[in-house]
Structure formats: structure tokens, C-alpha cells
Design a protein around this motif. Structure first.
Motif, PDB file in Angstrom:
ATOM      1  N   LEU A 202       1.044  -1.375  -0.030  1.00  0.00           N
ATOM      2  CA  LEU A 202      -0.142  -0.105  -0.053  1.00  0.00           C
ATOM      3  C   LEU A 202       0.816   1.149   0.057  1.00  0.00           C
ATOM      4  O   LEU A 202       1.249   1.677   0.908  1.00  0.00           O
ATOM      5  CB  LEU A 202      -0.965   0.047   1.315  1.00  0.00           C
ATOM      6  N   ASP A 203       0.911   1.860  -1.200  1.00  0.00           N
ATOM      7  CA  ASP A 203       2.116   2.830  -1.098  1.00  0.00           C
ATOM      8  C   ASP A 203       1.105   4.092  -0.625  1.00  0.00           C
ATOM      9  O   ASP A 203       0.139   4.241   0.074  1.00  0.00           O
ATOM     10  CB  ASP A 203       2.469   3.143  -2.557  1.00  0.00           C
ATOM     11  N   VAL A 204       1.998   5.321  -0.667  1.00  0.00           N
ATOM     12  CA  VAL A 204       1.457   6.567   0.107  1.00  0.00           C
ATOM     13  C   VAL A 204       0.029   6.867  -0.640  1.00  0.00           C
ATOM     14  O   VAL A 204      -0.867   7.187   0.189  1.00  0.00           O
ATOM     15  CB  VAL A 204       2.574   7.682  -0.032  1.00  0.00           C
ATOM     16  N   GLU A 205       0.015   6.817  -1.830  1.00  0.00           N
ATOM     17  CA  GLU A 205      -1.329   7.192  -2.149  1.00  0.00           C
ATOM     18  C   GLU A 205      -2.345   6.368  -1.978  1.00  0.00           C
ATOM     19  O   GLU A 205      -3.538   6.740  -1.407  1.00  0.00           O
ATOM     20  CB  GLU A 205      -1.216   7.015  -3.985  1.00  0.00           C
ATOM     21  N   ALA A 206      -2.169   5.021  -1.889  1.00  0.00           N
ATOM     22  CA  ALA A 206      -3.094   4.179  -1.196  1.00  0.00           C
ATOM     23  C   ALA A 206      -3.543   4.302   0.044  1.00  0.00           C
ATOM     24  O   ALA A 206      -4.776   4.217   0.643  1.00  0.00           O
ATOM     25  CB  ALA A 206      -2.782   2.538  -1.425  1.00  0.00           C
ATOM     26  N   GLN A 207      -2.683   4.527   0.910  1.00  0.00           N
ATOM     27  CA  GLN A 207      -2.559   4.888   2.095  1.00  0.00           C
ATOM     28  C   GLN A 207      -3.598   6.092   2.350  1.00  0.00           C
ATOM     29  O   GLN A 207      -4.405   6.325   3.223  1.00  0.00           O
ATOM     30  CB  GLN A 207      -1.381   5.235   3.217  1.00  0.00           C
ATOM     31  N   GLY A 208      -3.308   7.177   1.516  1.00  0.00           N
ATOM     32  CA  GLY A 208      -4.104   8.335   1.613  1.00  0.00           C
ATOM     33  C   GLY A 208      -5.365   8.105   1.422  1.00  0.00           C
ATOM     34  O   GLY A 208      -6.398   8.627   1.700  1.00  0.00           O
ATOM     35  N   PHE A 209      -5.591   7.100   0.316  1.00  0.00           N
ATOM     36  CA  PHE A 209      -7.063   6.901  -0.075  1.00  0.00           C
ATOM     37  C   PHE A 209      -7.774   6.368   1.044  1.00  0.00           C
ATOM     38  O   PHE A 209      -8.902   6.448   1.243  1.00  0.00           O
ATOM     39  CB  PHE A 209      -7.031   6.116  -1.216  1.00  0.00           C
ATOM     40  N   MET A 210      -7.177   5.182   1.635  1.00  0.00           N
ATOM     41  CA  MET A 210      -7.757   4.732   3.048  1.00  0.00           C
ATOM     42  C   MET A 210      -7.995   5.752   3.798  1.00  0.00           C
ATOM     43  O   MET A 210      -9.273   5.669   4.885  1.00  0.00           O
ATOM     44  CB  MET A 210      -6.779   3.524   3.412  1.00  0.00           C
ATOM     45  N   LEU A 211      -7.244   6.730   4.250  1.00  0.00           N
ATOM     46  CA  LEU A 211      -7.571   7.528   5.132  1.00  0.00           C
ATOM     47  C   LEU A 211      -8.821   8.584   4.780  1.00  0.00           C
ATOM     48  O   LEU A 211      -9.459   8.893   5.569  1.00  0.00           O
ATOM     49  CB  LEU A 211      -6.213   8.510   5.605  1.00  0.00           C
ATOM     50  N   PHE A 212      -8.751   8.852   3.533  1.00  0.00           N
ATOM     51  CA  PHE A 212      -9.885   9.607   2.843  1.00  0.00           C
ATOM     52  C   PHE A 212     -11.299   8.740   3.324  1.00  0.00           C
ATOM     53  O   PHE A 212     -12.397   9.158   3.582  1.00  0.00           O
ATOM     54  CB  PHE A 212      -9.657   9.777   1.591  1.00  0.00           C
ATOM     55  N   LEU A 213     -11.172   7.263   2.827  1.00  0.00           N
ATOM     56  CA  LEU A 213     -12.156   6.511   2.981  1.00  0.00           C
ATOM     57  C   LEU A 213     -12.894   6.630   4.469  1.00  0.00           C
ATOM     58  O   LEU A 213     -14.067   6.531   4.999  1.00  0.00           O
ATOM     59  CB  LEU A 213     -12.177   5.136   2.668  1.00  0.00           C
ATOM     60  N   GLU A 214     -11.795   6.399   5.381  1.00  0.00           N
ATOM     61  CA  GLU A 214     -12.140   6.626   6.821  1.00  0.00           C
ATOM     62  C   GLU A 214     -12.832   8.160   7.124  1.00  0.00           C
ATOM     63  O   GLU A 214     -13.872   8.056   7.735  1.00  0.00           O
ATOM     64  CB  GLU A 214     -11.067   6.587   7.722  1.00  0.00           C
ATOM     65  N   GLN A 215     -12.141   9.039   6.726  1.00  0.00           N
ATOM     66  CA  GLN A 215     -12.740  10.458   6.770  1.00  0.00           C
ATOM     67  C   GLN A 215     -14.132  10.685   6.273  1.00  0.00           C
ATOM     68  O   GLN A 215     -15.045  11.333   6.689  1.00  0.00           O
ATOM     69  CB  GLN A 215     -11.762  11.503   6.482  1.00  0.00           C
ATOM     70  N   ALA A 216     -14.400  10.073   5.277  1.00  0.00           N
ATOM     71  CA  ALA A 216     -15.528   9.977   4.645  1.00  0.00           C
ATOM     72  C   ALA A 216     -16.612   9.145   4.967  1.00  0.00           C
ATOM     73  O   ALA A 216     -17.840   9.258   4.759  1.00  0.00           O
ATOM     74  CB  ALA A 216     -15.621   9.781   3.276  1.00  0.00           C
ATOM     75  N   GLY A 217     -16.331   8.517   5.884  1.00  0.00           N
ATOM     76  CA  GLY A 217     -17.149   7.503   6.817  1.00  0.00           C
ATOM     77  C   GLY A 217     -17.776   6.194   5.879  1.00  0.00           C
ATOM     78  O   GLY A 217     -18.474   5.286   6.309  1.00  0.00           O
ATOM     79  N   VAL A 218     -16.566   5.894   4.798  1.00  0.00           N
ATOM     80  CA  VAL A 218     -16.949   4.691   4.098  1.00  0.00           C
ATOM     81  C   VAL A 218     -16.410   3.486   4.816  1.00  0.00           C
ATOM     82  O   VAL A 218     -16.951   2.538   4.906  1.00  0.00           O
ATOM     83  CB  VAL A 218     -16.178   4.766   2.701  1.00  0.00           C
ATOM     84  N   LEU A 219     -15.196   3.580   5.383  1.00  0.00           N
ATOM     85  CA  LEU A 219     -14.617   2.624   6.367  1.00  0.00           C
ATOM     86  C   LEU A 219     -14.542   3.066   7.516  1.00  0.00           C
ATOM     87  O   LEU A 219     -14.293   4.188   7.942  1.00  0.00           O
ATOM     88  CB  LEU A 219     -13.083   2.369   5.757  1.00  0.00           C
ATOM     89  N   ASP A 220     -14.610   2.206   8.644  1.00  0.00           N
ATOM     90  CA  ASP A 220     -14.284   2.505  10.148  1.00  0.00           C
ATOM     91  C   ASP A 220     -13.072   1.693  10.319  1.00  0.00           C
ATOM     92  O   ASP A 220     -12.670   1.128   9.367  1.00  0.00           O
ATOM     93  CB  ASP A 220     -15.392   2.240  11.020  1.00  0.00           C
ATOM     94  N   ALA A 221     -12.454   2.051  11.617  1.00  0.00           N
ATOM     95  CA  ALA A 221     -11.286   0.942  11.815  1.00  0.00           C
ATOM     96  C   ALA A 221     -11.305  -0.358  11.692  1.00  0.00           C
ATOM     97  O   ALA A 221     -10.186  -1.021  11.161  1.00  0.00           O
ATOM     98  CB  ALA A 221     -10.779   1.496  13.321  1.00  0.00           C
ATOM     99  N   ASN A 222     -12.356  -0.919  11.936  1.00  0.00           N
ATOM    100  CA  ASN A 222     -12.583  -2.264  12.000  1.00  0.00           C
ATOM    101  C   ASN A 222     -12.366  -2.693  10.343  1.00  0.00           C
ATOM    102  O   ASN A 222     -11.786  -3.723  10.018  1.00  0.00           O
ATOM    103  CB  ASN A 222     -13.669  -3.008  12.513  1.00  0.00           C
TER     104      ASN A 222
END
Length: 158
Positions: free
Chosen positions: A82-102
């Protein structure tokens, strides 16, 4: 292997017909579609492990909620996949409420099990979609992710 996962997800999950769960029939269908037996086995094993992630007896992801607001530090191996772009996308999804920590941890788990020499942001989006489809109660998050994956943006993105 990832091509098989996408083929299954697109053709079986979104089909109007009943999803077949007979592994022999499914294997035969995939062989007829041109996939190799070893790759089929890996993909089906990946899907079985995905289904097992929601069983509380085999995984902590859904049995013990992870505290929200905690910043995820990726391991060296995870950072290679998971490169920096992928990690940033995961963070974006968490902030947008698409993903939670689990569900984020479920995604990371499944990403690390992908048997592919290359892994890109588009692949990550599909893994997120597959994970959300598999987690009960995440229908809205799945719909949001589906919109992010399939809708073409209008105008410039900021």
C-alpha cells in the motif's frame, strides 16, 4: 488471482441469478472462462478467508471494535503493498465514513493476501468494495464506495 476475484465479483455478485456456492461448479466455470486451476484455488481461498473475517471466533475485527480516531501506522510489508497514494485513499475513506477502523483492518488483511506482483489504487478500490459487500450492516458504506468506483466525476476535483 486478482482477475479471478474481479471476475467473480462482477459476474456472480451483481448477477440477477442466485449465487452458486458449489465450489466444483464454480471451478469448472472459471476454467471454462480461461483461468488456471492454481489461481482459481488461490482466489477461492481468498474469498473463504474474507467470509471468515466476520466470524467473531476466528478474527477480532468485528468482535472487538477498534477505537476510532486512532491513526494507523503501516508495517514495512504493508507499506510495500500500500503505497502513499493507497494509504491516503484509505485515510480519505475513513474520514468520509466509508470505512471504520475495523473494516479498514479487514481491507488491509485482504490486501496483504493478494497474490500479485503489482497492486495499484484501482485494485485497492475493488478490495474495499468486496470487503464492504461482505460485512453485514455496511450497505450504505458499500453504496458510497460503489459510487466512488463507478461514477465519473464532473468538472475538476478539489
Amino acid at each position: 488471482m486478482f482477475d479471478i476475484l474481479m471476475y467473480l465479483f462482477e459476474s456472480l455478485v451483481h448477477s440477477e441469478s442466485e449465487i452458486r456456492v458449489d465450489q466444483d461448479e464454480l471451478t469448472d466455470e472459471l476454467i471454462r472462462a480461461g483461468f488456471h486451476h492454481d489461481e482459481i484455488f488461490k482466489a477461492l481461498n481468498w474469498l473463504e478467508k474474507l467470509a471468515a473475517l466476520q466470524e467473531t471466533s476466528t478474527t477480532p475485527y468485528l468482535s472487538k471494535p477498534i477505537t476510532s480516531g486512532v491513526h494507523r501506522i503501516y508495517t514495512h510489508d504493508e507499506s510495500l503493498r500500500l503505497d502513499v497514494e493507497a494509504q491516503g485513499f484509505m485515510l480519505f475513506l475513513e474520514q468520509a465514513g466509508v470505512l471504520d477502523a475495523n473494516t479498514r483492518e479487514m481491507v488491509v488483511d485482504r490486501v496483504m493476501e493478494i497474490d500479485a506482483s503489482e497492486f495499484c489504487l484501482e485494485d485497492l478500490k475493488w478490495v474495499v468494495l468486496m470487503v464492504l459487500f461482505n460485512v453485514p450492516g455496511k450497505e450504505n458504506a458499500y453504496a458510497q464506495m460503489e459510487e466512488l468506483l463507478f461514477e465519473e466525476p464532473e468538472g475538476p476535483l478539489h
